[in-house]
Design an enzyme around this catalytic site. Structure first.
Site, PDB file in Angstrom:
ATOM      1  N   HIS A   1      -9.479   3.855   8.474  1.00 21.91           N
ATOM      2  CA  HIS A   1      -9.921   2.527   8.040  1.00 21.91           C
ATOM      3  C   HIS A   1     -11.322   2.199   8.561  1.00 21.91           C
ATOM      4  O   HIS A   1     -12.056   1.436   7.918  1.00 21.91           O
ATOM      5  CB  HIS A   1      -8.936   1.452   8.525  1.00 21.91           C
ATOM      6  CG  HIS A   1      -7.772   1.254   7.610  1.00 21.91           C
ATOM      7  ND1 HIS A   1      -6.593   1.961   7.731  1.00 21.91           N
ATOM      8  CD2 HIS A   1      -7.592   0.434   6.541  1.00 21.91           C
ATOM      9  CE1 HIS A   1      -5.747   1.574   6.793  1.00 21.91           C
ATOM     10  NE2 HIS A   1      -6.333   0.657   6.045  1.00 21.91           N
TER      11      HIS A   1
ATOM     12  N   ASN B   1       0.838  -1.212   0.000  1.00 19.11           N
ATOM     13  CA  ASN B   1       0.000   0.000   0.000  1.00 19.11           C
ATOM     14  C   ASN B   1       0.875   1.265   0.000  1.00 19.11           C
ATOM     15  O   ASN B   1       0.687   2.184   0.802  1.00 19.11           O
ATOM     16  CB  ASN B   1      -0.942  -0.001   1.211  1.00 19.11           C
ATOM     17  CG  ASN B   1      -2.176   0.846   1.002  1.00 19.11           C
ATOM     18  OD1 ASN B   1      -2.376   1.416  -0.080  1.00 19.11           O
ATOM     19  ND2 ASN B   1      -3.005   0.959   2.016  1.00 19.11           N
TER      20      ASN B   1
END
Length: 384
Positions: free
Chosen positions: A271, A235
């Protein structure tokens, strides 16, 4: 906001507050205790884009001498049009799972600047197909092996009845194959960015580079025995976004550790609202601190340096990889199980071994350094 508030701190704070509150409200009203594929998934990508956009516009007010090399590439000298902002937000190569890129990069793409053939479309088909092929292989690995290691097995009586070594081995293999879900999505998305030209990254050593939108360094991800290596390979663009727009802008705190903790807390909340995200990122913080201390110890101790470079290195590498993937899986358990009662049940069944291992290592590291590194040798290493 950009037009009405201009290049002000008020505009940045207003954008940040609105984007995050809207996203968190979405999480609050739509999240369940399962892996949700809802509008909040692409919206969390959009949230970072729009916060980054306000910061890049704010940077455009500064003189070039006040900007870092990264900021010079992304700073906006004028207000983008609504059409540009919409194109940037919903560009097909990155709206669903990323990667993150700047509006300045998108403007260069639209202007035809991101190409290996000036004035012509980029010759990007082969590089794009390579990433698609790699992503497809990762997708096949995930589809074939992940059904053998489902998240739901953690919550069964059968898992609890297994011996300790089996429970740990399951965590290791579950993490290894489960992560291919993310790897495949990001690598395939990168391929579409390359195809459009957005992935073009100039020429290095006479070769055209197509890694401007790379979100995965797959070879490093597969071979590194270090947690830091995994973070550096996984990521990438989101990590770079957090470093550029959160960590480095917290320099006024005057404390790197505090900036690091704040950045990880931001990523946890971004998140979602589950406790598992906070626990996962706090575990990452502890692991990285211990790993850096261990690396410094090996570097400063002649005996450990000699051992690390000896014929035993292949064996050491295998042991490192086993520890690495076991505790990668250990950290990911709360990230994937989300709720407190679920991850606590798994951690209790393996006696919180990850916390015990790294907290013990953190506490004994100073004593190991005192025993294995003499002050004279340490000062010589510093001079070198």
């Amino acid at each position: 906001m950009l037009r009405l508030m201009g290049r002000t701190v008020t505009a940045v704070l207003s954008s940040f507050t609105f984007q995050m509150l809207y996203l968190l409200a979405g999480y609050y009203y739509t999240a369940t205790e399962k892996y949700d594929i809802k509008w909040t998934m692409p919206h969390c990508v959009l949230t970072l884009k729009l916060i980054g956009l306000s910061l890049d516009y704010y940077d455009g007010r500064k003189d070039a001498s006040q900007l870092s090399s990264e900021q010079k590439k992304s700073a906006l000298r004028s207000v983008p049009s609504l059409l540009e902002v919409c194109g940037f937000c919903y560009f097909y190569g990155g709206f669903l799972v990323g990667p993150q890129f700047t509006l300045r990069s998108y403007q260069r793409l639209v202007a035809g600047e991101l190409t290996d053939c000036p004035g012509k479309p980029p010759n990007s088909l082969i590089p794009a197909l390579k990433r698609f092929g790699l992503g497809f292989v990762c997708l096949v690995l995930y589809a074939v092996f992940s059904p053998y290691y489902p998240d739901s097995y953690y919550l069964t009586d059968e898992y609890e009845a297994q011996p300790f070594w089996y429970r740990c081995a399951f965590i290791l293999l579950w993490a290894k194959f489960g992560l291919y879900k993310y790897v495949s999505c990001w690598v395939i998305a990168e391929g579409s960015c390359i195809l459009s030209g957005l992935g073009y990254n100039g020429v290095v050593d006479g070769k055209h580079q197509w890694d401007a939108c790379a979100n995965m360094k797959v070879w490093l991800f597969e071979t590194t025995p270090l947690f830091g290596g995994t973070i550096a390979s996984f990521n990438i663009n989101t990590n770079a976004w957090a470093a550029r727009h959160v960590f480095k802008r917290l320099r006024f705190l005057g404390n790197k550790t505090l900036s690091h903790v704040t950045t990880l807390f931001f990523l946890a909340i971004w998140h979602g609202l589950h406790s598992g995200y906070v626990l996962c990122f706090s575990m990452e913080f502890l692991i990285i601190i211990v790993e850096r201390q261990a690396q410094a110890l090996v570097r400063d101790s002649p005996a450990l340096t000699k051992l690390a470079n000896s014929w035993l290195y292949p064996l050491i590498y295998v042991v490192q990889q086993l520890i690495h993937w076991l505790f990668m899986g250990y950290s990911l358990v709360p990230f994937c199980l989300f709720a407190y009662d679920r991850w606590l049940k798994v951690y209790s069944s393996i006696y919180f071994c990850g916390h015990v291992f790294f907290l013990t290592a953190f506490l004994i590291m100073p004593y190991l350094r005192k025993a294995l590194v003499h002050k004279k040798e340490h000062s010589q290493k510093k001079e070198e």
